[in-house]
Motif scaffolding. Structure first.
Motif, short mmCIF file in Angstrom:
data_model
loop_
_atom_site.label_atom_id
_atom_site.label_comp_id
_atom_site.label_asym_id
_atom_site.label_seq_id
_atom_site.Cartn_x
_atom_site.Cartn_y
_atom_site.Cartn_z
N ARG A 269 54.77 34.66 26.72
CA ARG A 269 54.76 35.36 25.42
C ARG A 269 53.38 35.37 24.77
O ARG A 269 53.05 36.24 24.00
N GLN A 270 52.60 34.33 25.07
CA GLN A 270 51.27 34.25 24.45
C GLN A 270 50.23 35.05 25.24
O GLN A 270 49.11 35.24 24.80
N VAL A 271 50.63 35.49 26.43
CA VAL A 271 49.66 36.17 27.29
C VAL A 271 49.61 37.65 26.97
O VAL A 271 50.64 38.31 26.83
N PRO A 276 56.71 43.21 28.08
CA PRO A 276 57.94 42.78 27.40
C PRO A 276 59.19 43.29 28.11
O PRO A 276 59.15 44.30 28.79
N LEU A 277 60.25 42.56 27.91
CA LEU A 277 61.54 42.97 28.47
C LEU A 277 62.08 44.07 27.56
O LEU A 277 62.37 43.82 26.38
N ASP A 278 62.18 45.29 28.06
CA ASP A 278 62.51 46.41 27.17
C ASP A 278 64.00 46.39 26.78
O ASP A 278 64.80 45.67 27.38
N VAL A 410 60.37 40.80 17.72
CA VAL A 410 59.27 41.72 17.38
C VAL A 410 58.90 42.60 18.58
O VAL A 410 58.44 43.73 18.41
N GLU A 411 59.14 42.08 19.77
CA GLU A 411 58.81 42.87 20.97
C GLU A 411 59.68 44.13 21.07
O GLU A 411 59.37 45.04 21.83
#
Ligand SMILES: Nc1ncnc2c1ncn2[C@@H]1O[C@H](COP(=O)(O)OP(=O)(O)OP(=O)(O)O)[C@@H](O)[C@H]1O
Length: 487
Positions: A269-271, A276-278, A410-411
């Protein structure tokens, strides 16, 4: 040439048997074309990954390819003679076929033969790679010994007459010795033991789960494994084989290269480069997982329970739908086995003894998984030094305060027109995690509700378009729309 991916190309005609000349091939993907005719017998000893799904192939799966998982052949009209108890694969996965025609069988042949030159180069590279890898290789037998800390306690090599027992329809042909000789890496330690990835010479990689603290005798263990091993469903990870001896209990599955839903959802997540998993995939994971669990609940006269639903036990099938693994273990374990803390967030409040789970507690755990997919948060979040936030309670309190929009990951904010679908899934999740078990919906109803979020085909197929925002919003959706902006 080691990897050939010609999927989604509209190829027609039959699969040329000359592919067998590409002896260094490790991965062949011809899925989602219009290939027809029988599958040729391909003698490709290095082939670890094969995908022929969603073509128009017919006939019998040749013996040389029966080592691959059944999903390899989904969406064709093929069968494996040795799949004694499994139904012949149904034409389930009729994924929409993209029409990028490249010219049929001849183009396919041309590309493959043209790649032969590259194959020689690839072969050279492979040999160099293999040589350098072998030096650092650790074998499963050594890993198991190391884990025991004492060579005497090493895995029994079947001296007491025990062998690997393959599930019906499983065409792997390795034995325990092959398994122990395989190079292996530890994937992780869970409640029930340590899990390894073992790379066998002429079979795709397999996962070996080494169970600790099994509390039942051989007969009960075998009965449970046979029950689990009989399940054939596109949303349930097949148990390929098991092994029982006095000192060692092993379970063998296919290796899922994409990793678990937990890794896909939370990993990196920090990378910055993280993909992202849509939303579509999250929806399919939810539907697939629910279908898999619903199938499990129909087994053993409708009494079978999964008992350990969580994101690290869900994988993605070829159509990217959730696929459930690791079922039916809880009842075999010692009463004293302490569940690791990451399991706790999924456990229904009424479950005090981890061995006494129920179908209703599976529904609760699925509800937590749905919340995880919606929020992108783990079921138990440690904030600061020791404050633990329970995901269910956090979501319930946010919704109670009418700040519904704040719960979503948020993703997910980058995808348009999905708010209504997210709110619908949130409602289903909240129904699954109600405190009183008898008030939770049945898993078959959860499947129906999830399927209604988006119109889907009969099988594991998504429709690519989102629901328009035109229909009447649900009460929660209205709350979400009227809520204050996310903090
Ligand atoms: N078939 C598989 N393919 C790929 N990875 C797997 C497979 N089975 C398990 N894993 C991964 O291996 C790791 C260890 O799995 P394991 O099942 O031992 O632990 P867990 O899922 O964390 O806990 P539990 O024992 O409670 O299920 C996890 O990250 C899991 O996702």
């Amino acid at each position: 040439m080691a990897v050939v991916d010609l999927s989604f190309n509209g190829f027609n005609g039959s699969i040329p048997a000359s592919i067998s000349n590409l002896t260094q091939l490790t991965s062949l993907n011809l899925a989602n074309n219009s290939l027809s005719g029988e599958i040729p017998d391909l003698y490709l000893p290095n082939l670890h990954q094969l995908n022929l799904a969603n073509n128009s192939l017919t006939g019998i799966i040749p013996k040389s390819l029966q080592r691959f998982p059944t999903w390899t052949f989904y969406g064709n009209n093929v069968s494996a003679l040795t799949y004694a108890t499994s139904p012949s694969p149904s034409p389930i996965l009729l994924l929409s076929k993209r029409g990028r025609k490249l010219g049929g069988r001849h183009a396919l042949l041309g590309i493959i033969i043209g790649g032969c030159a590259a194959a020689i180069l690839g072969l050279l590279l492979l040999v160099i790679l293999c040589c350098s890898k072998r030096n650092g290789q650790t074998f499963l037998s050594r890993k198991l010994r190391k884990a025991e800390n004492s060579p005497e306690k090493a895995v029994s090599r079947g001296q007491d007459g025990t062998r690997l027992v393959f599930s019906d329809g499983c065409c792997y042909s390795f034995d325990l010795e092959d398994l122990l000789r395989a190079s292996a890496e530890v994937l992780g330690k869970g409640t029930f033991g340590t899990t390894y990835k073992a790379v066998l010479e002429d079979v795709a990689s397999v996962v070996v789960k080494r169970l600790k603290e099994v509390n039942v005798g051989r007969r009960e263990f075998e009965q449970q494994m046979e029950l689990v091993g009989r399940i054939r469903h596109e949303n349930v990870v097949e148990l390929r084989a098991f092994y029982y001896s006095k000192d060692e209990k092993l379970m063998i599955y296919d290796y899922y290269t994409q990793g678990s839903v937990s890794a896909l959802l939370h990993g990196g997540r920090q990378v910055e480069s993280r993909i992202p998993l849509d939303w579509d995939t999250r929806l399919k994971i939810a539907i697939g997982a629910a279908r898999g669990i619903a199938c499990i609940h129909t087994q053993n006269g409708g009494k079978l329970v999964h008992g350990n639903i969580k994101a690290s036990n869900i994988f993605l099938n070829p159509a990217n739908y959730g696929c459930v693994s690791d079922l039916g273990l809880a009842t075999l374990m010692n009463p004293g086995v302490r569940q690791i803390s990451r399991v706790a967030g999924y456990r229904a409040p009424e479950v005090v003894d981890a061995r006494k789970t129920s179908q209703q507690s599976d529904v609760y755990s699925l509800g937590v998984l749905l919340l995880e997919l919606l929020t992108g948060k783990s079921p138990m979040n440690v904030i600061g030094s020791d404050e633990v936030v329970n995901l269910v309670r956090w979501v319930q309190s946010v919704v109670r305060e009418e700040w519904t929009a704040e719960v979503f990951d948020v993703e997910l904010m980058r995808y348009p027109n999905i708010e209504e679908e997210m709110v619908e899934m949130l409602q289903i999740a909240l129904a699954c995690v109600v405190r009183m078990p008898e008030q939770r919906p049945k898993m078959s109803d959860v499947v129906k509700m999830l399927e209604e979020i988006r119109r889907l085909d009969a099988g594991n197929h998504p429709q690519s378009t989102s629901k328009s925002g035109g229909s009447t919003p649900s009460p929660l959706a209205m709350k979400a729309q009227s809520s204050s902006s996310p903090k």
